[in-house]
Design a protein around this motif. Structure first.
Motif, PDB file in Angstrom:
ATOM      1  N   ALA A   5     -57.115 -38.962 -39.738  1.00  0.00           N
ATOM      2  CA  ALA A   5     -56.971 -38.067 -40.894  1.00  0.00           C
ATOM      3  C   ALA A   5     -57.578 -36.726 -40.531  1.00  0.00           C
ATOM      4  N   ASP A   6     -56.790 -35.659 -40.661  1.00  0.00           N
ATOM      5  CA  ASP A   6     -57.200 -34.311 -40.269  1.00  0.00           C
ATOM      6  C   ASP A   6     -57.279 -33.411 -41.493  1.00  0.00           C
ATOM      7  N   SER A   7     -58.354 -32.646 -41.578  1.00  0.00           N
ATOM      8  CA  SER A   7     -58.516 -31.729 -42.708  1.00  0.00           C
ATOM      9  C   SER A   7     -57.827 -30.404 -42.422  1.00  0.00           C
ATOM     10  N   PRO A   8     -57.529 -29.636 -43.477  1.00  0.00           N
ATOM     11  CA  PRO A   8     -57.128 -28.242 -43.269  1.00  0.00           C
ATOM     12  C   PRO A   8     -58.365 -27.429 -42.895  1.00  0.00           C
ATOM     13  N   CYS A   9     -58.218 -26.140 -42.723  1.00  0.00           N
ATOM     14  CA  CYS A   9     -59.341 -25.271 -42.389  1.00  0.00           C
ATOM     15  C   CYS A   9     -60.224 -25.099 -43.635  1.00  0.00           C
ATOM     16  N   VAL A  10     -61.509 -25.432 -43.498  1.00  0.00           N
ATOM     17  CA  VAL A  10     -62.444 -25.374 -44.623  1.00  0.00           C
ATOM     18  C   VAL A  10     -63.713 -24.640 -44.197  1.00  0.00           C
ATOM     19  N   LYS A  11     -64.662 -24.521 -45.120  1.00  0.00           N
ATOM     20  CA  LYS A  11     -65.919 -23.845 -44.808  1.00  0.00           C
ATOM     21  C   LYS A  11     -66.739 -24.687 -43.828  1.00  0.00           C
ATOM     22  N   GLU A  12     -67.364 -24.017 -42.891  1.00  0.00           N
ATOM     23  CA  GLU A  12     -68.157 -24.706 -41.881  1.00  0.00           C
ATOM     24  C   GLU A  12     -69.392 -25.350 -42.505  1.00  0.00           C
ATOM     25  N   SER A  13     -69.718 -26.560 -42.060  1.00  0.00           N
ATOM     26  CA  SER A  13     -70.924 -27.260 -42.506  1.00  0.00           C
ATOM     27  C   SER A  13     -71.191 -28.405 -41.547  1.00  0.00           C
ATOM     28  N   LYS A  14     -72.345 -29.017 -41.669  1.00  0.00           N
ATOM     29  CA  LYS A  14     -72.642 -30.214 -40.893  1.00  0.00           C
ATOM     30  C   LYS A  14     -71.821 -31.369 -41.444  1.00  0.00           C
ATOM     31  N   VAL A  15     -71.529 -32.334 -40.574  1.00  0.00           N
ATOM     32  CA  VAL A  15     -70.728 -33.489 -40.978  1.00  0.00           C
ATOM     33  C   VAL A  15     -71.498 -34.766 -40.657  1.00  0.00           C
ATOM     34  N   ALA A  16     -71.772 -35.574 -41.672  1.00  0.00           N
ATOM     35  CA  ALA A  16     -72.488 -36.834 -41.490  1.00  0.00           C
ATOM     36  C   ALA A  16     -71.513 -37.948 -41.122  1.00  0.00           C
ATOM     37  N   GLU A  17     -72.057 -39.061 -40.645  1.00  0.00           N
ATOM     38  CA  GLU A  17     -71.230 -40.215 -40.342  1.00  0.00           C
ATOM     39  C   GLU A  17     -70.626 -40.770 -41.629  1.00  0.00           C
ATOM     40  N   SER A  18     -69.506 -41.439 -41.490  1.00  0.00           N
ATOM     41  CA  SER A  18     -68.841 -42.017 -42.641  1.00  0.00           C
ATOM     42  C   SER A  18     -69.702 -43.114 -43.267  1.00  0.00           C
ATOM     43  N   THR A  19     -69.669 -43.187 -44.575  1.00  0.00           N
ATOM     44  CA  THR A  19     -70.398 -44.240 -45.286  1.00  0.00           C
ATOM     45  C   THR A  19     -69.506 -45.446 -45.576  1.00  0.00           C
ATOM     46  N   SER A  20     -68.230 -45.381 -45.214  1.00  0.00           N
ATOM     47  CA  SER A  20     -67.320 -46.516 -45.412  1.00  0.00           C
ATOM     48  C   SER A  20     -67.710 -47.640 -44.451  1.00  0.00           C
ATOM     49  N   GLU A  21     -67.902 -48.833 -44.991  1.00  0.00           N
ATOM     50  CA  GLU A  21     -68.321 -49.967 -44.172  1.00  0.00           C
ATOM     51  C   GLU A  21     -67.108 -50.668 -43.573  1.00  0.00           C
ATOM     52  N   PRO A  22     -67.073 -50.819 -42.237  1.00  0.00           N
ATOM     53  CA  PRO A  22     -65.957 -51.565 -41.637  1.00  0.00           C
ATOM     54  C   PRO A  22     -66.015 -53.028 -42.064  1.00  0.00           C
ATOM     55  N   ASN A  23     -64.873 -53.679 -42.068  1.00  0.00           N
ATOM     56  CA  ASN A  23     -64.831 -55.083 -42.483  1.00  0.00           C
ATOM     57  C   ASN A  23     -64.934 -56.032 -41.297  1.00  0.00           C
ATOM     58  N   GLY A  24     -65.678 -55.618 -40.294  1.00  0.00           N
ATOM     59  CA  GLY A  24     -65.932 -56.405 -39.100  1.00  0.00           C
ATOM     60  C   GLY A  24     -67.052 -55.743 -38.319  1.00  0.00           C
ATOM     61  N   PRO A  25     -67.217 -56.081 -37.048  1.00  0.00           N
ATOM     62  CA  PRO A  25     -68.250 -55.432 -36.242  1.00  0.00           C
ATOM     63  C   PRO A  25     -68.122 -53.914 -36.252  1.00  0.00           C
ATOM     64  N   ALA A  26     -69.260 -53.224 -36.337  1.00  0.00           N
ATOM     65  CA  ALA A  26     -69.241 -51.756 -36.410  1.00  0.00           C
ATOM     66  C   ALA A  26     -69.116 -51.109 -35.033  1.00  0.00           C
ATOM     67  N   TYR A  27     -69.506 -51.812 -33.984  1.00  0.00           N
ATOM     68  CA  TYR A  27     -69.447 -51.279 -32.625  1.00  0.00           C
ATOM     69  C   TYR A  27     -70.159 -49.929 -32.508  1.00  0.00           C
ATOM     70  N   LYS A  28     -71.299 -49.808 -33.154  1.00  0.00           N
ATOM     71  CA  LYS A  28     -72.037 -48.542 -33.086  1.00  0.00           C
ATOM     72  C   LYS A  28     -72.488 -48.260 -31.656  1.00  0.00           C
ATOM     73  N   GLY A  29     -72.239 -47.045 -31.221  1.00  0.00           N
ATOM     74  CA  GLY A  29     -72.621 -46.645 -29.867  1.00  0.00           C
ATOM     75  C   GLY A  29     -71.671 -47.125 -28.798  1.00  0.00           C
ATOM     76  N   VAL A  30     -70.615 -47.832 -29.174  1.00  0.00           N
ATOM     77  CA  VAL A  30     -69.644 -48.351 -28.199  1.00  0.00           C
ATOM     78  C   VAL A  30     -68.422 -47.442 -28.187  1.00  0.00           C
ATOM     79  N   TYR A  31     -68.125 -46.887 -27.011  1.00  0.00           N
ATOM     80  CA  TYR A  31     -66.928 -46.065 -26.870  1.00  0.00           C
ATOM     81  C   TYR A  31     -66.467 -46.118 -25.416  1.00  0.00           C
ATOM     82  N   PRO A  32     -65.189 -46.370 -25.187  1.00  0.00           N
ATOM     83  CA  PRO A  32     -64.159 -46.639 -26.196  1.00  0.00           C
ATOM     84  C   PRO A  32     -64.327 -48.020 -26.815  1.00  0.00           C
ATOM     85  N   LEU A  33     -63.720 -48.197 -27.978  1.00  0.00           N
ATOM     86  CA  LEU A  33     -63.776 -49.485 -28.654  1.00  0.00           C
ATOM     87  C   LEU A  33     -62.979 -50.527 -27.875  1.00  0.00           C
TER      88      LEU A  33
END
Length: 216
Positions: free
Chosen positions: A173-201
């Protein structure tokens, strides 16, 4: 007399030539083709809120009613909605969030194995959900191995679903051009393992009685 006649003829010819140049200059608005602004204007449009949008490489004006964090949250809601609409449910994990100078992209990776036989049905569910929610389908890739669907909301957000290596399904999902700001991690909880710090998945590793049917 002959000399005077030649002089008058030359003067009339020069006058007609100058008149033609003046008319041509008037038709072009006094600008040379290289300075015309018409080509630049034709590459721009406006969204439903009257904001100038980027087309053909021309930068669009920033939306002043939303910053990058708010845009990321809007993208999260779009991704949550489409994943919740898929029936039967598939397991997913967060992909990386990336930011540009004035835009942000959220990603989700499907960890459920979607067989080649079920691939088109999966994309059909996604496309139908977007159409029902008023999204405009901008394009489709009907490749049998790597199909994809691309859509856009009325407020300028883009969203896509695509099948890539090993049949893994990805959402962006891509946003249009908006005002610059910091971006936090998503608060949506995955319905399985989060794989935090794992890349590529990992490649898809969750079997579904429905979505994985037909695979070895």
């Amino acid at each position: 007399m002959k000399r005077r006649f030649r002089f008058v003829a030359v003067a009339l010819a020069v006058g007609f030539a100058l008149t033609g140049c003046g008319n041509e200059h008037a038709r072009s608005g006094g600008e040379s083709p290289g300075n015309s602004t018409e080509s630049n204007m034709s590459t721009k449009g406006t969204d439903g809120d009257g904001n100038t949008q980027e087309t053909d490489g021309v930068r669009r004006a920033k939306r002043t009613d939303m910053n990058m964090q708010e845009a990321a949250e809007r993208s999260d809601g779009m991704l949550d909605s489409v994943l919740e609409a898929i029936d039967p449910e598939v397991q997913w994990a967060h992909g990386p969030t990336t930011t540009g100078t004035c835009d942000v992209t959220r990603r989700r990776t499907v960890m459920t194995i979607v067989s080649a036989e079920r691939r088109q049905g999966f994309l059909d569910q996604v496309e139908n959900h977007w159409r029902e929610n008023g999204y405009r389908i901008k394009g489709k890739n009907d490749d049998k191995v790597f199909p994809a669907v691309y859509a856009q909301t009325k407020d300028g957000f883009g969203i896509s679903v695509s099948v890539r290596g090993k049949g893994q399904v990805f959402f962006e999902a891509d946003s249009p051009c908006v005002k610059e700001s910091k971006v936090a991690e998503s608060t949506s909880e995955p319905n399985g393992p989060a794989y935090k710090g794992v890349y590529p998945l990992p490649r898809p590793n969750v079997r579904s009685e429905y979505w994985s049917s037909g695979t070895a």
